[in-house]
Design a protein around this motif. Structure first.
Motif, PDB file in Angstrom:
ATOM      1  N   PHE A  10       0.829  -1.197   0.000  1.00 38.92           N
ATOM      2  CA  PHE A  10       0.000   0.000   0.000  1.00 38.92           C
ATOM      3  C   PHE A  10       0.863   1.246   0.000  1.00 38.92           C
ATOM      4  CE2 PHE A  10      -3.162  -3.036   1.568  1.00 38.92           C
ATOM      5  CZ  PHE A  10      -4.220  -2.707   0.739  1.00 38.92           C
ATOM      6  N   ALA A  11       0.357   2.290  -0.655  1.00 36.00           N
ATOM      7  CA  ALA A  11       1.031   3.590  -0.642  1.00 36.00           C
ATOM      8  C   ALA A  11       1.052   4.118   0.782  1.00 36.00           C
ATOM      9  CB  ALA A  11       0.299   4.554  -1.568  1.00 36.00           C
ATOM     10  N   PRO A  12       2.083   4.861   1.151  1.00 34.63           N
ATOM     11  CA  PRO A  12       2.199   5.348   2.533  1.00 34.63           C
ATOM     12  C   PRO A  12       0.980   6.144   3.020  1.00 34.63           C
ATOM     13  CG  PRO A  12       4.253   5.693   1.370  1.00 34.63           C
ATOM     14  CD  PRO A  12       3.257   5.223   0.350  1.00 34.63           C
ATOM     15  N   ALA A  13       0.313   6.859   2.141  1.00 36.88           N
ATOM     16  CA  ALA A  13      -0.824   7.692   2.534  1.00 36.88           C
ATOM     17  C   ALA A  13      -2.129   6.911   2.690  1.00 36.88           C
ATOM     18  CB  ALA A  13      -1.023   8.810   1.511  1.00 36.88           C
ATOM     19  N   THR A  14      -2.117   5.621   2.383  1.00 36.53           N
ATOM     20  CA  THR A  14      -3.339   4.819   2.467  1.00 36.53           C
ATOM     21  C   THR A  14      -3.788   4.693   3.917  1.00 36.53           C
ATOM     22  OG1 THR A  14      -2.656   3.579   0.508  1.00 36.53           O
ATOM     23  CG2 THR A  14      -4.387   2.614   1.869  1.00 36.53           C
ATOM     24  N   GLN A  15      -5.038   5.012   4.143  1.00 35.56           N
ATOM     25  CA  GLN A  15      -5.625   4.957   5.482  1.00 35.56           C
ATOM     26  C   GLN A  15      -6.077   3.532   5.805  1.00 35.56           C
ATOM     27  OE1 GLN A  15      -5.783   7.821   7.509  1.00 35.56           O
ATOM     28  NE2 GLN A  15      -4.483   8.579   5.856  1.00 35.56           N
ATOM     29  N   SER A  16      -6.088   3.199   7.083  1.00 37.66           N
ATOM     30  CA  SER A  16      -6.515   1.858   7.496  1.00 37.66           C
ATOM     31  C   SER A  16      -7.962   1.590   7.108  1.00 37.66           C
ATOM     32  CB  SER A  16      -6.309   1.654   8.997  1.00 37.66           C
ATOM     33  OG  SER A  16      -7.054   2.604   9.728  1.00 37.66           O
ATOM     34  N   ALA A  17      -8.798   2.613   7.047  1.00 36.47           N
ATOM     35  CA  ALA A  17     -10.192   2.431   6.621  1.00 36.47           C
ATOM     36  C   ALA A  17     -10.266   2.000   5.154  1.00 36.47           C
ATOM     37  CB  ALA A  17     -10.996   3.709   6.845  1.00 36.47           C
ATOM     38  N   GLU A  18      -9.353   2.517   4.327  1.00 31.31           N
ATOM     39  CA  GLU A  18      -9.318   2.115   2.915  1.00 31.31           C
ATOM     40  C   GLU A  18      -8.901   0.650   2.786  1.00 31.31           C
ATOM     41  OE1 GLU A  18      -7.887   5.696   0.198  1.00 31.31           O
ATOM     42  OE2 GLU A  18      -6.669   5.535   2.028  1.00 31.31           O
ATOM     43  N   VAL A  19      -7.927   0.243   3.575  1.00 32.53           N
ATOM     44  CA  VAL A  19      -7.472  -1.152   3.559  1.00 32.53           C
ATOM     45  C   VAL A  19      -8.612  -2.062   4.009  1.00 32.53           C
ATOM     46  CG1 VAL A  19      -5.839  -2.806   4.543  1.00 32.53           C
ATOM     47  CG2 VAL A  19      -5.060  -0.515   3.912  1.00 32.53           C
ATOM     48  N   GLU A  79     -10.767  -3.170  -8.406  1.00 28.36           N
ATOM     49  CA  GLU A  79      -9.455  -2.999  -9.045  1.00 28.36           C
ATOM     50  C   GLU A  79      -9.082  -1.521  -9.157  1.00 28.36           C
ATOM     51  OE1 GLU A  79      -7.650  -4.013 -13.380  1.00 28.36           O
ATOM     52  OE2 GLU A  79      -8.899  -5.559 -12.461  1.00 28.36           O
ATOM     53  N   ALA A  80     -10.051  -0.683  -9.513  1.00 27.73           N
ATOM     54  CA  ALA A  80      -9.782   0.758  -9.616  1.00 27.73           C
ATOM     55  C   ALA A  80      -9.421   1.330  -8.250  1.00 27.73           C
ATOM     56  CB  ALA A  80     -11.000   1.466 -10.204  1.00 27.73           C
ATOM     57  N   GLN A  81     -10.152   0.929  -7.220  1.00 31.34           N
ATOM     58  CA  GLN A  81      -9.866   1.396  -5.865  1.00 31.34           C
ATOM     59  C   GLN A  81      -8.491   0.917  -5.409  1.00 31.34           C
ATOM     60  OE1 GLN A  81     -12.699   0.035  -2.972  1.00 31.34           O
ATOM     61  NE2 GLN A  81     -11.847   1.274  -1.339  1.00 31.34           N
ATOM     62  N   LEU A  82      -8.176  -0.331  -5.701  1.00 32.16           N
ATOM     63  CA  LEU A  82      -6.885  -0.897  -5.318  1.00 32.16           C
ATOM     64  C   LEU A  82      -5.742  -0.155  -6.005  1.00 32.16           C
ATOM     65  CD1 LEU A  82      -5.559  -3.213  -3.691  1.00 32.16           C
ATOM     66  CD2 LEU A  82      -5.744  -4.612  -5.751  1.00 32.16           C
ATOM     67  N   SER A  83      -5.906   0.172  -7.272  1.00 32.90           N
ATOM     68  CA  SER A  83      -4.817   0.847  -8.001  1.00 32.90           C
ATOM     69  C   SER A  83      -4.556   2.249  -7.452  1.00 32.90           C
ATOM     70  CB  SER A  83      -5.116   0.896  -9.492  1.00 32.90           C
ATOM     71  OG  SER A  83      -6.186   1.774  -9.754  1.00 32.90           O
ATOM     72  N   ARG A  84      -5.560   2.878  -6.862  1.00 30.67           N
ATOM     73  CA  ARG A  84      -5.365   4.208  -6.274  1.00 30.67           C
ATOM     74  C   ARG A  84      -4.614   4.145  -4.946  1.00 30.67           C
ATOM     75  NH1 ARG A  84     -10.757   4.687  -8.051  1.00 30.67           N
ATOM     76  NH2 ARG A  84     -11.540   4.273  -5.946  1.00 30.67           N
ATOM     77  N   CYS A  85      -4.623   2.985  -4.293  1.00 34.32           N
ATOM     78  CA  CYS A  85      -4.065   2.857  -2.941  1.00 34.32           C
ATOM     79  C   CYS A  85      -2.718   2.153  -2.885  1.00 34.32           C
ATOM     80  CB  CYS A  85      -5.033   2.065  -2.052  1.00 34.32           C
ATOM     81  SG  CYS A  85      -6.617   2.847  -1.800  1.00 34.32           S
ATOM     82  N   THR A  86      -2.271   1.584  -3.987  1.00 29.95           N
ATOM     83  CA  THR A  86      -1.062   0.766  -3.929  1.00 29.95           C
ATOM     84  C   THR A  86       0.135   1.466  -4.542  1.00 29.95           C
ATOM     85  OG1 THR A  86      -1.651  -0.327  -6.013  1.00 29.95           O
ATOM     86  CG2 THR A  86      -2.315  -1.417  -3.989  1.00 29.95           C
ATOM     87  N   SER A  87       1.285   1.162  -3.990  1.00 29.84           N
ATOM     88  CA  SER A  87       2.515   1.616  -4.617  1.00 29.84           C
ATOM     89  C   SER A  87       3.124   0.478  -5.437  1.00 29.84           C
ATOM     90  CB  SER A  87       3.512   2.133  -3.581  1.00 29.84           C
ATOM     91  OG  SER A  87       3.762   1.166  -2.602  1.00 29.84           O
TER      92      SER A  87
END
Length: 108
Positions: A10-19, A79-87
């Motif tokens: 996950f990208a560093p800025a990803t919030q635990s709620a998003e995960v 998939e779209a949501q995942l691509s926004r949150c991952t590094s």
């Protein structure tokens, strides 16, 4: 049977709620897509994970089920949501033949 393994960093800025929302969306796939037999989500617990912190293991009944899932609107949104949150994301699909599996686990 076909398995798909996702390794997620996950990208560093990803919030635990998003995960948590992504986890819930993955776990809902067997109820949404015929032929998705199971989904397992996990968090890495060893330093050898090479930056990957989470994993998802999907099991499909067959190739038709995998294609149904890959093209399903709920999976496409996920998939779209995942691509926004991952590094970084690694995906590995393989066919599981009867002779390629030995184990004692029940129901799996």
């Amino acid at each position: 049977m076909i398995r798909q393994i996702l390794l997620i960093e996950f990208a560093p800025a990803t919030q635990s709620a998003e995960v948590a929302a992504l986890r819930s969306a993955f776990l809902a796939l067997p109820r949404q897509v015929p032929g998705v037999l199971s989904v397992e989500c996990g968090i890495g617990d060893r330093p050898q994970e090479q930056g990957f912190s989470h994993s998802v293991l999907l099991t499909f009944a067959d190739e038709a089920a995998r294609q149904r899932c890959l093209n399903h609107p709920d999976r496409l949104a996920l998939e779209a949501q995942l691509s926004r949150c991952t590094s970084r994301l690694a995906v590995f699909d393989y066919t599981l033949y009867p002779d390629d599996r030995v184990g004692t686990e029940q129901g799996g």
